[in-house]
Write a protein that holds these residues in place. Structure first.
Motif, PDB file in Angstrom:
ATOM      1  N   THR A 227       0.836  -1.191   0.000  1.00 49.22           N
ATOM      2  CA  THR A 227       0.000   0.000   0.000  1.00 49.22           C
ATOM      3  C   THR A 227       0.872   1.243   0.000  1.00 49.22           C
ATOM      4  OG1 THR A 227      -1.697  -1.196   1.205  1.00 49.22           O
ATOM      5  CG2 THR A 227      -1.834   1.195   1.235  1.00 49.22           C
ATOM      6  N   ALA A 228       1.913   1.255   0.804  1.00 50.18           N
ATOM      7  CA  ALA A 228       2.800   2.411   0.876  1.00 50.18           C
ATOM      8  C   ALA A 228       3.513   2.629  -0.455  1.00 50.18           C
ATOM      9  CB  ALA A 228       3.804   2.225   2.006  1.00 50.18           C
ATOM     10  N   ALA A 229       3.947   1.556  -1.107  1.00 45.81           N
ATOM     11  CA  ALA A 229       4.633   1.694  -2.393  1.00 45.81           C
ATOM     12  C   ALA A 229       3.681   2.261  -3.438  1.00 45.81           C
ATOM     13  CB  ALA A 229       5.200   0.348  -2.841  1.00 45.81           C
ATOM     14  N   TRP A 230       2.431   1.792  -3.434  1.00 49.17           N
ATOM     15  CA  TRP A 230       1.460   2.319  -4.392  1.00 49.17           C
ATOM     16  C   TRP A 230       1.235   3.803  -4.149  1.00 49.17           C
ATOM     17  CZ3 TRP A 230      -1.543   0.424  -8.423  1.00 49.17           C
ATOM     18  CH2 TRP A 230      -1.300  -0.915  -8.749  1.00 49.17           C
ATOM     19  N   ALA A 231       1.118   4.172  -2.859  1.00 50.58           N
ATOM     20  CA  ALA A 231       0.864   5.577  -2.539  1.00 50.58           C
ATOM     21  C   ALA A 231       2.015   6.449  -3.025  1.00 50.58           C
ATOM     22  CB  ALA A 231       0.658   5.736  -1.040  1.00 50.58           C
ATOM     23  N   GLY A 232       3.246   6.043  -2.791  1.00 48.07           N
ATOM     24  CA  GLY A 232       4.393   6.831  -3.234  1.00 48.07           C
ATOM     25  C   GLY A 232       4.443   6.952  -4.736  1.00 48.07           C
ATOM     26  N   TYR A 233       4.166   5.879  -5.430  1.00 49.94           N
ATOM     27  CA  TYR A 233       4.181   5.906  -6.890  1.00 49.94           C
ATOM     28  C   TYR A 233       3.079   6.822  -7.414  1.00 49.94           C
ATOM     29  CZ  TYR A 233       3.552   4.618 -11.731  1.00 49.94           C
ATOM     30  OH  TYR A 233       3.407   4.677 -13.084  1.00 49.94           O
ATOM     31  N   ASP A 234       1.864   6.649  -6.908  1.00 54.37           N
ATOM     32  CA  ASP A 234       0.748   7.472  -7.365  1.00 54.37           C
ATOM     33  C   ASP A 234       0.985   8.951  -7.066  1.00 54.37           C
ATOM     34  OD1 ASP A 234      -0.577   5.251  -8.342  1.00 54.37           O
ATOM     35  OD2 ASP A 234      -1.798   4.984  -6.548  1.00 54.37           O
ATOM     36  N   ASP A 235       1.525   9.246  -5.884  1.00 61.15           N
ATOM     37  CA  ASP A 235       1.847  10.628  -5.535  1.00 61.15           C
ATOM     38  C   ASP A 235       2.928  11.175  -6.465  1.00 61.15           C
ATOM     39  OD1 ASP A 235      -0.006  10.501  -3.504  1.00 61.15           O
ATOM     40  OD2 ASP A 235       1.479  10.167  -1.921  1.00 61.15           O
ATOM     41  N   GLY A 236       3.881  10.327  -6.827  1.00 57.08           N
ATOM     42  CA  GLY A 236       4.938  10.730  -7.752  1.00 57.08           C
ATOM     43  C   GLY A 236       4.393  11.052  -9.124  1.00 57.08           C
ATOM     44  N   VAL A 237       3.471  10.229  -9.610  1.00 54.40           N
ATOM     45  CA  VAL A 237       2.863  10.478 -10.921  1.00 54.40           C
ATOM     46  C   VAL A 237       2.113  11.805 -10.903  1.00 54.40           C
ATOM     47  CG1 VAL A 237       1.084   9.686 -12.541  1.00 54.40           C
ATOM     48  CG2 VAL A 237       2.720   8.054 -11.598  1.00 54.40           C
ATOM     49  N   ALA A 238       1.338  12.032  -9.847  1.00 50.56           N
ATOM     50  CA  ALA A 238       0.570  13.279  -9.749  1.00 50.56           C
ATOM     51  C   ALA A 238       1.510  14.487  -9.714  1.00 50.56           C
ATOM     52  CB  ALA A 238      -0.321  13.252  -8.505  1.00 50.56           C
ATOM     53  N   ALA A 239       2.586  14.390  -8.947  1.00 53.27           N
ATOM     54  CA  ALA A 239       3.547  15.497  -8.860  1.00 53.27           C
ATOM     55  C   ALA A 239       4.228  15.718 -10.207  1.00 53.27           C
ATOM     56  CB  ALA A 239       4.578  15.211  -7.772  1.00 53.27           C
ATOM     57  N   TYR A 240       4.604  14.640 -10.877  1.00 57.47           N
ATOM     58  CA  TYR A 240       5.264  14.752 -12.177  1.00 57.47           C
ATOM     59  C   TYR A 240       4.345  15.448 -13.182  1.00 57.47           C
ATOM     60  CZ  TYR A 240       7.995  13.496 -16.282  1.00 57.47           C
ATOM     61  OH  TYR A 240       8.749  13.555 -17.434  1.00 57.47           O
ATOM     62  N   GLN A 241       3.081  15.070 -13.178  1.00 55.49           N
ATOM     63  CA  GLN A 241       2.121  15.671 -14.103  1.00 55.49           C
ATOM     64  C   GLN A 241       1.903  17.154 -13.819  1.00 55.49           C
ATOM     65  OE1 GLN A 241      -1.199  12.973 -13.627  1.00 55.49           O
ATOM     66  NE2 GLN A 241      -0.472  11.640 -15.274  1.00 55.49           N
ATOM     67  N   ARG A 242       2.097  17.571 -12.572  1.00 54.36           N
ATOM     68  CA  ARG A 242       1.990  18.993 -12.216  1.00 54.36           C
ATOM     69  C   ARG A 242       3.292  19.741 -12.496  1.00 54.36           C
ATOM     70  NH1 ARG A 242      -0.315  16.687  -7.495  1.00 54.36           N
ATOM     71  NH2 ARG A 242       1.624  17.112  -6.390  1.00 54.36           N
ATOM     72  N   GLY A 243       4.324  19.017 -12.935  1.00 54.86           N
ATOM     73  CA  GLY A 243       5.613  19.638 -13.198  1.00 54.86           C
ATOM     74  C   GLY A 243       6.460  19.802 -11.955  1.00 54.86           C
ATOM     75  N   GLN A 244       6.086  19.167 -10.864  1.00 61.97           N
ATOM     76  CA  GLN A 244       6.843  19.221  -9.611  1.00 61.97           C
ATOM     77  C   GLN A 244       7.831  18.059  -9.576  1.00 61.97           C
ATOM     78  OE1 GLN A 244       3.475  19.118  -6.920  1.00 61.97           O
ATOM     79  NE2 GLN A 244       3.545  21.344  -6.641  1.00 61.97           N
ATOM     80  N   HIS A 245       8.887  18.196 -10.361  1.00 64.60           N
ATOM     81  CA  HIS A 245       9.826  17.090 -10.536  1.00 64.60           C
ATOM     82  C   HIS A 245      10.569  16.733  -9.255  1.00 64.60           C
ATOM     83  CE1 HIS A 245       9.643  18.336 -14.971  1.00 64.60           C
ATOM     84  NE2 HIS A 245       8.839  17.320 -14.771  1.00 64.60           N
ATOM     85  N   GLY A 246      10.849  17.704  -8.404  1.00 64.39           N
ATOM     86  CA  GLY A 246      11.520  17.414  -7.143  1.00 64.39           C
ATOM     87  C   GLY A 246      10.681  16.525  -6.242  1.00 64.39           C
TER      88      GLY A 246
END
Length: 122
Positions: free
Chosen positions: A24-43
């Protein structure tokens, strides 16, 4: 009939919950990463993908490879991208094989293009 108050059943339920937490934690980190990447928040994406990749999420490993291949929020590094793709492949993510083939075949800037010699036989 055992109830949740039975010690062995309560123990089994606790083990099941604990086994599901890392996934569950790995999915959350990945999904949060995708959302951030799509917003242009690469860091932010880099941190989320890195955390999930450290927990063994192959999708996050592939995403880190893509970021390093493209230079999104990190210095462009095809060799490091290839390392991340290999980790994702080892986890069983077939799409990373395509990425690895592409990043290892692409010439680097300023490098001479590979020469292909055609031969024919009479």
């Amino acid at each position: 009939m055992p109830t949740l108050h039975t010690p062995s059943l309560r123990h089994g339920f606790s083990v099941l919950l604990l086994a599901c937490l890392p996934m569950t934690a790995a999915w959350a980190g990945y999904d949060d990463g995708v959302a951030a990447y799509q917003r242009g928040q690469h860091g932010v994406a880099l941190k989320e993908f890195s955390d999930a990749a450290a927990r063994g999420d192959a999708r996050a490993q592939r995403s880190l490879g893509l970021m390093h291949e493209r230079g999104d929020g990190v210095p462009r590094d095809p060799a490091l991208a290839a390392e991340w793709y290999r980790k994702a492949i080892a986890q069983g993510l077939p799409g990373a094989q395509y990425n690895l083939a592409f990043v290892t075949q692409a010439p680097t800037a300023g490098a001479p293009a590979p020469v292909q010699v055609a031969t024919s036989h009479p």
